[in-house]
Design a protein around this motif. Structure first.
Motif, mmCIF file in Angstrom:
data_model
loop_
_atom_site.group_PDB
_atom_site.id
_atom_site.type_symbol
_atom_site.label_atom_id
_atom_site.label_comp_id
_atom_site.label_asym_id
_atom_site.label_seq_id
_atom_site.Cartn_x
_atom_site.Cartn_y
_atom_site.Cartn_z
ATOM 1 N N PRO A 70 0.804 -1.225 0.000
ATOM 2 C CA PRO A 70 0.000 0.000 0.000
ATOM 3 C C PRO A 70 0.832 1.267 0.000
ATOM 4 C CG PRO A 70 0.149 -0.847 2.216
ATOM 5 C CD PRO A 70 0.886 -1.835 1.340
ATOM 6 N N GLY A 71 0.129 2.386 -0.147
ATOM 7 C CA GLY A 71 0.776 3.688 -0.066
ATOM 8 C C GLY A 71 1.072 4.099 1.368
ATOM 9 N N GLY A 72 1.786 5.190 1.475
ATOM 10 C CA GLY A 72 2.168 5.703 2.789
ATOM 11 C C GLY A 72 3.599 6.200 2.783
ATOM 12 N N PHE A 73 4.247 6.043 3.921
ATOM 13 C CA PHE A 73 5.617 6.553 4.095
ATOM 14 C C PHE A 73 6.415 5.500 4.852
ATOM 15 C CE2 PHE A 73 2.551 9.988 3.999
ATOM 16 C CZ PHE A 73 3.072 10.825 3.025
ATOM 17 N N SER A 74 6.673 4.369 4.185
ATOM 18 C CA SER A 74 7.328 3.249 4.858
ATOM 19 C C SER A 74 8.657 3.688 5.467
ATOM 20 C CB SER A 74 7.547 2.089 3.885
ATOM 21 O OG SER A 74 8.326 2.476 2.774
ATOM 22 N N TYR A 75 8.800 3.367 6.755
ATOM 23 C CA TYR A 75 10.006 3.726 7.506
ATOM 24 C C TYR A 75 10.309 5.220 7.407
ATOM 25 C CZ TYR A 75 10.646 -1.317 7.630
ATOM 26 O OH TYR A 75 10.459 -2.667 7.818
ATOM 27 N N GLY A 76 9.255 6.022 7.318
ATOM 28 C CA GLY A 76 9.417 7.466 7.288
ATOM 29 C C GLY A 76 10.010 8.017 6.009
ATOM 30 N N LEU A 135 0.322 -12.676 -7.977
ATOM 31 C CA LEU A 135 0.100 -11.291 -8.359
ATOM 32 C C LEU A 135 0.548 -10.350 -7.250
ATOM 33 C CD1 LEU A 135 -3.405 -11.582 -10.047
ATOM 34 C CD2 LEU A 135 -1.129 -11.804 -11.069
ATOM 35 N N VAL A 136 1.307 -9.334 -7.633
ATOM 36 C CA VAL A 136 1.821 -8.339 -6.694
ATOM 37 C C VAL A 136 1.474 -6.956 -7.228
ATOM 38 C CG1 VAL A 136 3.861 -7.385 -5.560
ATOM 39 C CG2 VAL A 136 3.735 -9.853 -6.014
ATOM 40 N N LEU A 137 0.767 -6.175 -6.420
ATOM 41 C CA LEU A 137 0.373 -4.814 -6.799
ATOM 42 C C LEU A 137 0.955 -3.832 -5.798
ATOM 43 C CD1 LEU A 137 -1.296 -2.648 -8.291
ATOM 44 C CD2 LEU A 137 -3.262 -3.326 -6.875
ATOM 45 N N GLY A 138 1.767 -2.905 -6.272
ATOM 46 C CA GLY A 138 2.329 -1.850 -5.435
ATOM 47 C C GLY A 138 1.728 -0.518 -5.814
ATOM 48 N N ILE A 139 1.114 0.153 -4.839
ATOM 49 C CA ILE A 139 0.435 1.420 -5.083
ATOM 50 C C ILE A 139 1.179 2.547 -4.384
ATOM 51 C CG2 ILE A 139 -1.721 2.702 -4.780
ATOM 52 C CD1 ILE A 139 -3.129 -0.079 -4.609
ATOM 53 N N CYS A 140 1.564 3.580 -5.137
ATOM 54 C CA CYS A 140 2.223 4.769 -4.591
ATOM 55 C C CYS A 140 3.520 4.369 -3.885
ATOM 56 C CB CYS A 140 1.254 5.539 -3.693
ATOM 57 S SG CYS A 140 1.731 7.264 -3.411
ATOM 58 N N ASN A 141 3.582 4.443 -2.560
ATOM 59 C CA ASN A 141 4.784 4.007 -1.852
ATOM 60 C C ASN A 141 5.105 2.547 -2.172
ATOM 61 O OD1 ASN A 141 5.855 3.215 1.424
ATOM 62 N ND2 ASN A 141 6.968 4.597 0.062
ATOM 63 N N ARG A 143 6.833 -10.344 -17.127
ATOM 64 C CA ARG A 143 5.908 -11.470 -16.980
ATOM 65 C C ARG A 143 4.458 -10.999 -16.824
ATOM 66 N NH1 ARG A 143 7.068 -16.316 -12.618
ATOM 67 N NH2 ARG A 143 5.380 -17.729 -13.246
ATOM 68 N N GLY A 144 4.281 -9.765 -16.354
ATOM 69 C CA GLY A 144 2.946 -9.184 -16.223
ATOM 70 C C GLY A 144 2.261 -9.430 -14.903
ATOM 71 N N ASN A 145 2.923 -10.083 -13.952
ATOM 72 C CA ASN A 145 2.273 -10.401 -12.679
ATOM 73 C C ASN A 145 2.639 -9.438 -11.558
ATOM 74 O OD1 ASN A 145 4.946 -11.681 -12.713
ATOM 75 N ND2 ASN A 145 4.356 -12.587 -10.759
ATOM 76 N N VAL A 146 3.479 -8.453 -11.847
ATOM 77 C CA VAL A 146 3.835 -7.418 -10.866
ATOM 78 C C VAL A 146 3.521 -6.070 -11.485
ATOM 79 C CG1 VAL A 146 5.664 -6.370 -9.482
ATOM 80 C CG2 VAL A 146 5.667 -8.847 -9.879
ATOM 81 N N LEU A 147 2.676 -5.288 -10.814
ATOM 82 C CA LEU A 147 2.299 -3.968 -11.302
ATOM 83 C C LEU A 147 2.586 -2.925 -10.237
ATOM 84 C CD1 LEU A 147 0.756 -2.075 -13.350
ATOM 85 C CD2 LEU A 147 -1.300 -2.589 -12.019
ATOM 86 N N GLY A 148 3.203 -1.826 -10.649
ATOM 87 C CA GLY A 148 3.384 -0.675 -9.777
ATOM 88 C C GLY A 148 2.731 0.540 -10.402
#
Length: 230
Positions: free
Chosen positions: A47-53, A80-86, A186-191
């Motif tokens: 998810p989004g945010g500010f990981s480790y500041g 499937l891996v989805l990374g949003i924002c952070n 491969r198409g299974n990781v999206l950012g």
């Protein structure tokens, strides 16, 4: 289908992601950054945010979290891996996606609706969209300016890995070629920098993000022999 929402110290969009999965009727767990087993999950959300500041660089410390070793294993196994924002920033820092996210062109934090063009509907994350469709998904970031070298850009273009672009001249952050989201070969990781989990209901200004989550579910069900329409 079972989802994991990874929670780092400083994550602040984890609840939004959790609620988005609930909205499509699927089981979901919060998973703390110290976890060392993701084998129970079919899809993983960063998810989004500010990981480790956001110390050093956005996502630079999160890449060393114990759970990221498991995220890499899951991606390599085809989950499937989805990374949003952070989460997108973490994926680039960990090497699961190419390129980097830099400070916005105007050096200001931006938080508003944005129009995205769907460049590919052939991914597990976009199969419920139409190619070329313009959707309304909000942004909220200070470091969303995507950059990569010319060789990497040529590969992204040639392989159809640019999944979303900012549409209609609305590039908010200076991102290279208006890139808003990319996937791996491969198409299974999206950012992606925009927040589909914040566009689940028209009451919030758009429900265009919901189809990303139903796309994920549809892809999983097709793979397992039980297709569903969004």
């Amino acid at each position: 289908m079972k989802f994991a929402v990874i929670v780092f110290p400083g994550s602040n969009c984890d609840i939004d992601c959790y609620k988005a999965v609930e909205a499509i009727g699927q089981p979901v767990d919060y998973v703390w950054h110290t976890a060392t087993d993701l084998s129970d999950y079919d899809a993983i959300l960063l998810p989004g945010g500010f990981s480790y500041g956001d110390y050093l660089r956005c996502g630079a410390i999160a890449q060393f979290a114990p759970v990221m070793g498991e995220v890499v294993k899951a991606a390599e196994a085809g989950k499937l891996v989805l990374g949003i924002c952070n989460g997108f920033q973490v994926l680039t820092e960990s090497g699961l996606l190419p390129g980097k996210l830099m400070r916005n062109r105007n050096l200001k934090f931006l938080c508003h609706q944005s129009e995205l063009e769907v460049m590919s509907n052939k991914t597990p994350f976009t199969n419920q969209y139409s190619e070329g469709e313009v959707i309304n998904i909000p942004i909220a970031h200070g470091e969303g300016n995507y950059y990569c070298d010319e060789e990497t850009l040529a590969k992204l273009e040639a392989n159809g890995q640019i999944v979303f672009r900012y549409a209609n001249g609305g590039n908010p952050n200076g991102s290279l070629r208006d890139i808003a989201g990319i996937c791996n070969e491969r198409g299974n990781v999206l950012g992606m920098m925009p927040h589909p989990e914040r566009a689940m209901d028209q009451l919030l200004g758009s429900e265009d993000g919901k189809r990303m989550f139903t796309s994920i579910l549809n892809a999983w069900r097709e793979k397992n022999g039980a297709a569903v329409n969004g």
